[in-house]
Design an enzyme around this catalytic site. Structure first.
Site, PDB file in Angstrom:
ATOM      1  N   SER A 406      10.243 -16.832  31.517  1.00 49.61           N
ATOM      2  CA  SER A 406       8.393 -16.907  31.321  1.00 49.61           C
ATOM      3  C   SER A 406       8.408 -17.960  32.290  1.00 49.61           C
ATOM      4  CB  SER A 406       8.219 -18.131  30.205  1.00 49.61           C
ATOM      5  OG  SER A 406       9.346 -18.546  29.857  1.00 49.61           O
ATOM      6  N   HIS A 427       6.746 -10.291  29.897  1.00 55.88           N
ATOM      7  CA  HIS A 427       6.971 -11.461  29.953  1.00 55.88           C
ATOM      8  C   HIS A 427       6.107 -11.232  28.385  1.00 55.88           C
ATOM      9  CE1 HIS A 427       5.617 -16.110  29.424  1.00 55.88           C
ATOM     10  NE2 HIS A 427       6.188 -15.467  28.914  1.00 55.88           N
ATOM     11  N   GLU A 439       2.797 -10.260  29.540  1.00 52.63           N
ATOM     12  CA  GLU A 439       2.748  -9.891  31.313  1.00 52.63           C
ATOM     13  C   GLU A 439       4.270  -9.359  32.009  1.00 52.63           C
ATOM     14  OE1 GLU A 439       0.929 -14.403  33.245  1.00 52.63           O
ATOM     15  OE2 GLU A 439       2.619 -14.470  31.657  1.00 52.63           O
ATOM     16  N   ASN A 477       1.401 -19.183  32.358  1.00 48.78           N
ATOM     17  CA  ASN A 477       1.989 -20.571  32.529  1.00 48.78           C
ATOM     18  C   ASN A 477       2.531 -21.288  33.765  1.00 48.78           C
ATOM     19  OD1 ASN A 477       3.265 -19.934  29.879  1.00 48.78           O
ATOM     20  ND2 ASN A 477       5.194 -19.874  30.512  1.00 48.78           N
TER      21      ASN A 477
END
Ligand code: 3H9
Length: 698
Positions: A406, A427, A439, A477
Site C-alpha cells: 500500500s 493495491h 490501484e 494513501n
C-alpha cells in the site's frame, strides 16, 4: 447519422424501432424521430396500433445524459410522453435489456408493456442527483401504488422482469425476439378488442405519511437530496390532478438540475466509465488470465482469493505453514459462505469453488503454472524482496508478478527480480472481495501489456481500477495522509475528534477520520509515524498523544478502546474520556491555547488539505487525471458520491477560493500548507480540474 427511428408496418401495426447505439439514449434526434413517427403512424391509413421497440442491447437507457447542462431542445421528453399516451392508436412497448429513467417513462406512456424475462426496468435518476422528469413520479404510483413506486424511485434500483410483472409495472413477460414478441402481443390485444389504457387516467394513489417518509428518506441519503425530493414529487401524484402533478415534477426536476449534487453525480457517472480508458492501453492486448496465485492468506490475501474465485479464476494460495494455510482456507470459505447466504452463488458453485478452483499450499513450486501472482504478505521491503526473489525463480515466463503493497516502492521490489517488466503493484482495499477500488501501480519498467493485464484483472473482478504511479502511498494513501494530518492539527488546536467526525459525516463521508482510524487499527498510524520519524522535517507538526494510548496497548476497535470505547457486540463507540486528557496535556506542553472550530472550518480545512495534496499527485503525474483521484476517493475512501470526488468538489467551490483558503491557512503553518504548483497554475489560467480531464480525453 442514420435515422434513429426505423418505421416499418406489419398489417395494422406500425413498428417504431429505436436505433441509437450503444444504449438508445433519448437524444434530441430520437425524441424528434419518435414524435414524427407517431405522427406518421396516426396518418398511416389502416394503422390501429403502434409498437415501440429498441434495437441492440437495450430498449432505452434513459434521457441522453450528455445533453444535460445544455439548452434543452424540443420536443421535451415529458411532452413526447404525453403525446405518445394521448395517441388514438393502441400503443405497446416491447422491452428488452434495460428500460431506465426516460426509457421506462416512455414505456409507461404506452398503453401496454411486454418484457423479456431478462429485461430490467428502473428509474435511476436519483443516482444522477435528479428525479424522473418525464412523468415517472406521476405515472408509476398510479400504476403500482405510492409505496412500491417510492421504493423504486428513491432507491433507483433495477427491477427484474419477473418482479416488475408481479408489481404490475409490465403486463406480460415472454421470451423471444422483442419485435416478434411485441407484435404477437399487439395482435392479441387488437384481437381481444383491448382499449387504450392511459396510466395518467388511473385514479391517484392513496396518501401515505409523506412528511415521515420524506424525513426517513432524507436521513437514509446521508446528505443526498434527490431521493427526498422524489418523495415530494410522488406526493404531488397523490394530491394533485395529473397535469398539475406533472408540472410539480418538472419544477422539482429543473431545480435539481441546477444543484451541485447533480453536477457531482453526473461527473461520477462519466468518470467511473472514463477511469479505465487510458491512451497507453489503446491497442494493447492483456496477457491471458486463467489461474492466479496469492501469497499470504491473511484478511487481504483471503479477500483477493475470494474475489478471484467469484469471478471464475482458479486460485493457488501460498502460506508459510500448514496451520496458516488451514486458517486461510477457513477465511476464504467464510467469505464464500457470505456470498452463498446473499444468494450470489449456489451451494453447487460454493462446493466447486472451494474444492476444485482453489488450492492452498506451502510450496512456492505450486505457482509454476499460474498467469499472475499477487503478493499480500507483511508490509516490509525485505520480506517483499525475498518473496519476489522466490517468485522469479518459480513462475513461468510471462507470469505477471504483482505486489499488493500500500505504500512501498514498487521499482525497488521489481529490482529484486530478473524481470522488472513483469512487475506491477495491484493495491486492493480491505475487505478485497467487497471494496470496489483497485490501484494499478505502474512502475518504471512495467511493460504496457502488464498494465493492461492489471486493468483486465480489475474488470474481471468487478473493480474500479485506477492507474497510479509510484510514490509513498500512491494516490489514495498519500492523499489520506495529508487530510488525516489536517484533522490531527485541528485536534491539537482545539477541535475534538468527535466534532471532526460529526462534521465530516454531515458533509457526507461514510465515517469520520477518527472512527476510521479505530476501525483500521491505531497501530497502523503508530507504525507509520515511527517509520517516517527519521526523515521528518523539523517544522512538521505531529501529535504524540495518541501514541501514548498505543503504548498502553489500545489500538481501536480490535482492542475495544481507541478514540472511542467499544462495548461488546456494538459497532459504534462512545468517546474515550482519556483522549481529552491526553490532548490537553499535549496542548499544555506545546503551549497551545485551544480555540473553537466551526463545522464549516473543519470541513474546509480537511477538504483543502485533500485537494492540495491531490493537485500535487496529479501535477507529479502519479495520477494521470483529476478524475483518477476522484474515483480513488469515491471507491476506496468513503468520499460522498454526490460531490463527485474532491477535485470535482474543488471545481464546484471554485479553485481561486480553495487556493485563497490554503494561502490563509499557510500564515500559521507554512510548512504543511504549501500550495500545489498545479493549483496555482490553474487559478492563474482561469481553468478547472475538469478542463484537465477534458484535455486528457482529446
Ligand atoms: C433520465 O432519464 C431523466 C428523465 O427522467 C427525464 C428527462 C427530462 N445517456 O455503462 P456502460 C453511455 S436520466 C448517454 O459502459 P453497461 C455510457 O456513457 C437517465 N449515454 O454500459 C457509455 O459510453 P462510453 C436515466 C449513456 O452495459 C455507453 O453508453 N438513466 C447513457 O455497463 C455504455 O454504457 C440512467 O441513469 C445515457 N442515459 O451499462 C442510466 N447511458 O462507451 C444510465 C449509458 O462512451 N446508464 N450511456 O463510455 C446505465 O446505467 C448504464 O450505462 C447501462 C449500460 C445499464 C445503460
Amino acid at each position: 447519422m442514420s435515422d434513429p427511428i426505423v418505421y416499418t408496418r406489419h398489417d395494422d401495426t406500425a413498428i417504431l424501432c429505436i436505433r441509437n447505439p450503444p444504449v438508445n439514449a433519448l437524444s434530441h434526434a430520437v425524441r424528434q424521430g419518435l414524435w414524427d413517427a407517431m405522427d406518421r403512424a396516426e396518418a398511416d391509413s389502416g394503422v390501429r396500433a403502434v409498437l415501440i421497440v429498441g434495437d441492440g442491447r437495450a430498449f432505452i437507457a434513459g434521457a441522453d445524459i450528455t445533453e444535460f447542462g445544455k439548452p434543452p431542445l424540443e420536443p421535451h421528453l415529458p411532452v413526447l410522453c404525453n403525446r405518445i399516451e394521448a395517441s388514438p392508436l393502441l400503443v405497446v412497448a416491447s422491452m428488452h435489456g434495460v428500460s431506465l429513467g426516460g426509457g421506462l417513462e416512455v414505456a409507461l406512456s404506452a398503453h401496454y408493456r411486454i418484457a423479456q424475462p431478462s429485461a430490467r426496468v428502473g428509474l435511476p435518476e436519483v443516482h444522477l442527483g435528479l428525479i424522473p422528469g418525464a412523468g415517472g413520479t406521476q405515472r408509476l404510483p398510479r400504476l403500482i401504488g405510492a409505496e412500491k413506486a417510492l421504493e423504486i424511485i428513491t432507491s433507483g434500483r433495477q427491477v427484474k422482469a419477473a418482479e416488475a410483472l408481479d408489481m404490475g409495472v409490465v403486463d406480460r413477460v415472454e421470451e423471444g425476439e422483442p419485435e416478434a414478441v411485441g407484435l404477437a402481443y399487439t395482435r392479441d390485444l387488437l384481437a381481444e378488442g383491448a382499449s387504450r389504457r392511459p396510466v395518467s387516467e388511473l385514479p391517484a394513489a392513496p396518501a401515505i405519511d409523506w412528511d415521515a417518509t420524506y424525513d426517513a428518506v432524507l436521513a437514509k441519503g446521508r446528505g443526498q437530496i434527490s431521493p427526498a425530493i422524489a418523495v415530494r414529487a410522488v406526493q404531488a401524484a397523490s394530491e394533485l390532478p395529473f397535469e398539475e402533478g406533472l408540472k410539480k415534477e418538472r419544477d422539482l426536476f429543473m431545480e435539481l438540475m441546477q444543484t451541485d449534487q447533480r453536477q457531482g453525480m453526473i461527473h461520477a457517472f462519466f468518470s467511473e466509465r472514463a477511469v479505465g480508458n487510458l491512451a497507453e492501453l489503446k491497442g494493447v492486448t492483456p496477457r491471458d488470465l486463467k489461474a492466479i496465485g496469492v501469497i499470504g492468506g491473511g484478511t487481504m490475501g483471503a479477500g483477493i482469493a475470494t474475489a478471484a474465485l467469484l469471478s471464475g479464476l482458479e486460485v493457488v494460495l501460498i502460506e508459510m505453514k500448514a496451520e496458516a494455510a488451514e486458517a486461510a482456507l477457513d477465511r476464504i470459505s467464510g467469505n464464500l459462505s457470505g456470498a452463498l447466504k446473499r444468494g450470489k452463488i449456489s451451494q453447487e458453485q460454493f462446493d466447486a469453488l472451494t474444492q476444485k478452483a482453489l488450492s492452498v499450499s506451502t510450496d512456492y513450486d505450486s505457482l509454476s503454472d499460474v498467469d499472475l501472482v499477487v503478493e499480500a504478505v507483511f508490509e516490509n521491503m525485505d520480506v517483499k524482496k525475498e518473496v519476489f526473489g522466490k517468485l522469479d525463480a518459480v513462475c513461468k515466463p510471462g507470469c505477471v508478478l504483482a505486489s499488493n503493497t500500500s505504500y512501498l516502492d514498487v521499482d525497488e521490489i521489481a529490482a529484486a527480480t530478473s524481470r522488472p517488466e513483469d512487475v506491477i503493484g495491484l493495491h486492493f482495499f480491505s475487505p478485497a472481495h467487497i471494496m470496489k477500488l483497485l490501484e494499478v501501480v505502474v512502475a518504471e519498467k512495467t511493460a504496457p501489456d502488464v498494465v493492461a493485464t492489471g486493468f483486465a484483472l480489475g474488470k474481471a473482478l468487478g473493480k474500479i481500477s485506477v492507474r497510479a504511479g509510484v510514490c509513498d502511498g500512491f494516490i489514495g494513501n498519500r492523499i489520506l495522509a495529508s487530510y488525516r494530518t489536517a484533522a490531527d492539527h485541528m485536534v491539537l488546536d482545539g477541535a475534538t475528534p468527535y466534532q471532526i467526525d460529526a462534521a465530516l459525516t454531515k458533509f457526507g463521508f461514510a465515517m469520520g477520520p477518527f472512527a476510521v482510524a479505530d476501525l483500521a487499527g491505531l497501530d497502523i498510524g503508530w507504525m507509520t509515524r515511527k517509520r517516517k520519524a527519521p526523515d521528518r522535517h523539523p517544522e512538521e507538526r505531529v501529535p504524540t498523544y495518541i501514541d501514548k494510548l498505543c503504548e498502553e496497548g489500545h489500538f481501536g476497535q480490535k482492542t475495544g478502546e481507541g478514540y472511542y470505547i467499544y462495548s461488546a457486540g456494538k459497532r459504534a463507540g462512545v468517546p474515550n474520556p482519556k483522549i481529552a486528557e491526553l490532548v490537553a496535556a499535549e496542548q499544555q506542553s506545546l503551549g497551545i491555547t485551544p480555540r473553537p472550530f466551526s463545522d464549516e472550518e473543519i470541513v474546509r480545512r480537511y477538504m483543502c488539505a485533500m485537494v492540495n495534496e491531490a493537485a500535487k499527485v496529479v501535477g507529479e503525474g502519479i495520477a494521470r487525471r483529476p478524475l483518477d483521484v476522484d474515483m480513488t476517493l469515491l471507491f476506496g475512501y468513503g468520499f460522498p458520491r454526490y460531490w463527485g470526488g474532491p477535485m470535482k468538489w474543488a471545481d464546484i467551490v471554485g479553485l481561486p477560493t480553495v487556493l485563497a483558503d490554503i494561502e490563509a491557512y499557510a500564515k500559521d503553518d507554512a510548512w504543511f500548507w504549501q500550495p500545489a504548483p498545479l493549483l496555482k497554475t490553474l487559478v492563474a489560467e482561469g481553468r478547472t480540474f475538469d478542463d484537465l480531464n477534458k484535455d486528457a480525453a482529446k
